[in-house]
Write a protein that holds these residues in place. Structure first.
Motif, mmCIF file in Angstrom:
data_model
loop_
_atom_site.group_PDB
_atom_site.id
_atom_site.type_symbol
_atom_site.label_atom_id
_atom_site.label_comp_id
_atom_site.label_asym_id
_atom_site.label_seq_id
_atom_site.Cartn_x
_atom_site.Cartn_y
_atom_site.Cartn_z
ATOM 1 N N VAL A 129 9.060 3.809 -8.105
ATOM 2 C CA VAL A 129 8.129 2.682 -8.099
ATOM 3 C C VAL A 129 6.771 3.132 -7.595
ATOM 4 N N VAL A 130 5.778 2.292 -7.868
ATOM 5 C CA VAL A 130 4.432 2.523 -7.375
ATOM 6 C C VAL A 130 3.916 1.193 -6.840
ATOM 7 N N ALA A 131 3.250 1.256 -5.679
ATOM 8 C CA ALA A 131 2.661 0.052 -5.083
ATOM 9 C C ALA A 131 1.193 -0.017 -5.502
ATOM 10 N N GLY A 163 1.269 -5.756 -6.040
ATOM 11 C CA GLY A 163 2.712 -5.715 -5.893
ATOM 12 C C GLY A 163 3.268 -4.327 -6.122
ATOM 13 N N VAL A 164 4.577 -4.277 -6.284
ATOM 14 C CA VAL A 164 5.287 -3.015 -6.499
ATOM 15 C C VAL A 164 5.857 -3.043 -7.909
ATOM 16 N N PHE A 165 5.634 -1.958 -8.644
ATOM 17 C CA PHE A 165 6.017 -1.884 -10.050
ATOM 18 C C PHE A 165 6.908 -0.674 -10.303
ATOM 19 N N LEU A 224 8.455 -5.662 -9.387
ATOM 20 C CA LEU A 224 9.591 -6.070 -8.564
ATOM 21 C C LEU A 224 9.250 -7.399 -7.882
ATOM 22 N N PRO A 225 10.261 -8.149 -7.463
ATOM 23 C CA PRO A 225 9.987 -9.362 -6.690
ATOM 24 C C PRO A 225 9.199 -9.007 -5.423
ATOM 25 N N VAL A 276 12.888 -4.414 3.808
ATOM 26 C CA VAL A 276 12.453 -4.342 2.407
ATOM 27 C C VAL A 276 11.376 -3.277 2.262
ATOM 28 N N GLN A 277 10.419 -3.268 3.176
ATOM 29 C CA GLN A 277 9.344 -2.273 3.103
ATOM 30 C C GLN A 277 9.886 -0.851 3.203
ATOM 31 N N ALA A 278 10.869 -0.637 4.066
ATOM 32 C CA ALA A 278 11.476 0.697 4.188
ATOM 33 C C ALA A 278 12.210 1.075 2.905
#
Length: 118
Positions: free
Chosen positions: A64-66, A71-73, A34-35, A51-53
């Motif tokens: 997703v997974v951080a 990053g976040v994927f 993700l961006p 965004v974090q929430a």
């Protein structure tokens, strides 16, 4: 692309739903990154905390997974056809509403105290 100011949902939930839609539509394919938080905040005109929430909601729903420092994927095994609101999301929303009601009750009590004849 800003969020809808007339939408009654909190901004983080609106953003989570937009990102979920992007995952379901293939804009963010399985396994893709993700961006960044900064980019998402600028793109959607929200604070980084929003965004974090939103990302936390997606992480808790298994989309997703951080990866620390990377990053976040989008998960490669993500169930993109899952209903929008999973149990953890509903629980968080109920907790948010409960907290909001508690704060409102405190405000009403304070107003009633200040308006009592002395």
């Amino acid at each position: 692309m800003s969020l809808d100011p007339d939408d009654s949902r909190p901004p983080y939930q609106q953003l989570a739903d937009k990102l979920r839609g992007g995952i379901q539509s293939g804009e963010f394919p399985l396994g893709s990154q993700l961006p960044s938080i900064t980019e998402l905040a600028e793109r959607h005109q929200v604070a980084k905390g929003t965004v974090q929430a939103a990302l936390r909601v997606l992480r808790e729903s298994g989309l997703v997974v951080a990866r620390h420092g990377k990053g976040v994927f989008v998960r490669t095994d993500a169930n993109v056809d899952a209903p929008e609101a999973d149990l953890s999301t509903v629980v968080r929303q109920v907790q948010d509403l409960t907290n909001h009601l508690h704060r409102l009750a405190q405000r009403v009590e304070e107003l009633e105290r200040s308006n009592r004849p002395q």
